[in-house]
Design a protein around this motif. Structure first.
Motif, short mmCIF file in Angstrom:
data_model
loop_
_atom_site.label_atom_id
_atom_site.label_comp_id
_atom_site.label_asym_id
_atom_site.label_seq_id
_atom_site.Cartn_x
_atom_site.Cartn_y
_atom_site.Cartn_z
N MET A 57 44.60 14.14 96.62
CA MET A 57 43.58 14.61 95.68
C MET A 57 43.71 16.11 95.49
O MET A 57 44.04 16.84 96.42
CB MET A 57 42.18 14.29 96.23
N GLU A 58 43.45 16.57 94.26
CA GLU A 58 43.46 18.00 93.96
C GLU A 58 42.15 18.64 94.41
O GLU A 58 41.08 18.04 94.30
CB GLU A 58 43.66 18.22 92.46
N GLY A 59 42.23 19.88 94.90
CA GLY A 59 41.02 20.61 95.29
C GLY A 59 40.92 20.79 96.79
O GLY A 59 41.80 20.40 97.56
N LYS A 60 39.80 21.38 97.19
CA LYS A 60 39.55 21.66 98.61
C LYS A 60 38.91 20.46 99.30
O LYS A 60 38.28 19.61 98.65
CB LYS A 60 38.67 22.90 98.77
N VAL A 61 39.03 20.40 100.61
CA VAL A 61 38.52 19.26 101.36
C VAL A 61 37.00 19.12 101.21
O VAL A 61 36.47 18.00 101.22
CB VAL A 61 38.92 19.39 102.85
#
Length: 246
Positions: A57-61
């Motif tokens: 997945m793209e983005g931060k956790v």
């Protein structure tokens, strides 16, 4: 009793990417595909036969916390669970709230992340922690949502910055809500402005009509006197013709 295949899971973070992976311990199991599911929604599906599967997945956790399922299609299907757990990512429903003096003010915060908040608290700048014992504050919290109600809003006492704080097993998070209390008369200003505009307009029309009427009266008098002059002239001409005829 024979135990089923074991599934090991892993979460890895990269540069603005989060990768989930599942590995099954039965290499000789007939696998016809994989699925990744989150909140009853299928995120990924394939027909590969491998003993491992991953989903990126793209983005931060912090943006993707929650419970994810990896499914190995077999007979029967085998499911694994991957949890992305983060401290509370608390946000205010509205960063700025307005209320009228004497009414009840309502401030709301929520936590969209996993796991849920176990303890909520509210604070006010320059005041400290707020609680239900004061009688003017009512705090209602359930799971990932908290609400602060302030009874009989006061302009001087209640205007300011409020902080909602949420805590779970991994840490804490907070958000700020600005509250502005308006006077009850503030709601009347637009109406009073309209009334003032109407009064000004009526006054202008009245003054205009007052000044215009005197100018119209002489015109009416002149129009009435004109026929008299014409009659006199006609009468004089008639007498002259009569004398000439004699």
């Amino acid at each position: 009793m024979r135990a089923g295949p074991e599934i090991t899971t892993h979460v890895s973070e990269g540069s603005d990417k989060v990768t989930l992976s599942c590995n099954i311990s039965a290499p000789h199991l007939t696998i016809t595909g994989h699925q990744w599911i989150h909140k009853a929604k299928v995120l990924l599906e394939d027909s590969n036969s491998g003993a491992s599967t991953s989903y990126t997945m793209e983005g931060k956790v912090e943006e993707h916390s929650g419970i994810y399922e990896c499914i190995f299609k077999a007979n029967p299907p085998i499911k694994g669970e991957v949890n992305i757990s983060v401290p509370p990512q608390v946000t205010a429903y509205k960063k700025s709230e307005h209320g009228n003096e004497g009414d009840t003010g309502v401030l709301t915060c929520k936590n969209p992340s996993f796991p849920a908040v176990t303890t909520w608290s509210w604070h006010k700048s320059g005041h400290g922690r707020l609680d239900n014992a004061s009688g003017r504050y009512i705090i209602k919290s359930s799971g990932n949502k908290t609400e602060l109600r302030i009874l009989k809003l006061d302009i001087e006492q209640d205007t300011g910055e409020y902080f909602c704080n949420g805590t779970n097993s991994l840490g804490t998070g907070d958000a700020t809500v600005s509250l502005r209390v308006r006077s009850r008369l503030a709601a009347l200003w637009p109406f009073l402005g309209i009334v003032a505009e109407v009064l000004v307009l009526v006054t202008i029309i009245f003054i205009y009509e007052k000044r215009r009427k005197p100018d119209e009266v002489p015109d009416d008098d002149d129009g009435g006197s004109a026929p008299l002059k014409s009659n006199a002239t006609n009468h004089k001409d008639k007498n002259v013709r009569q004398r000439n005829a004699n």
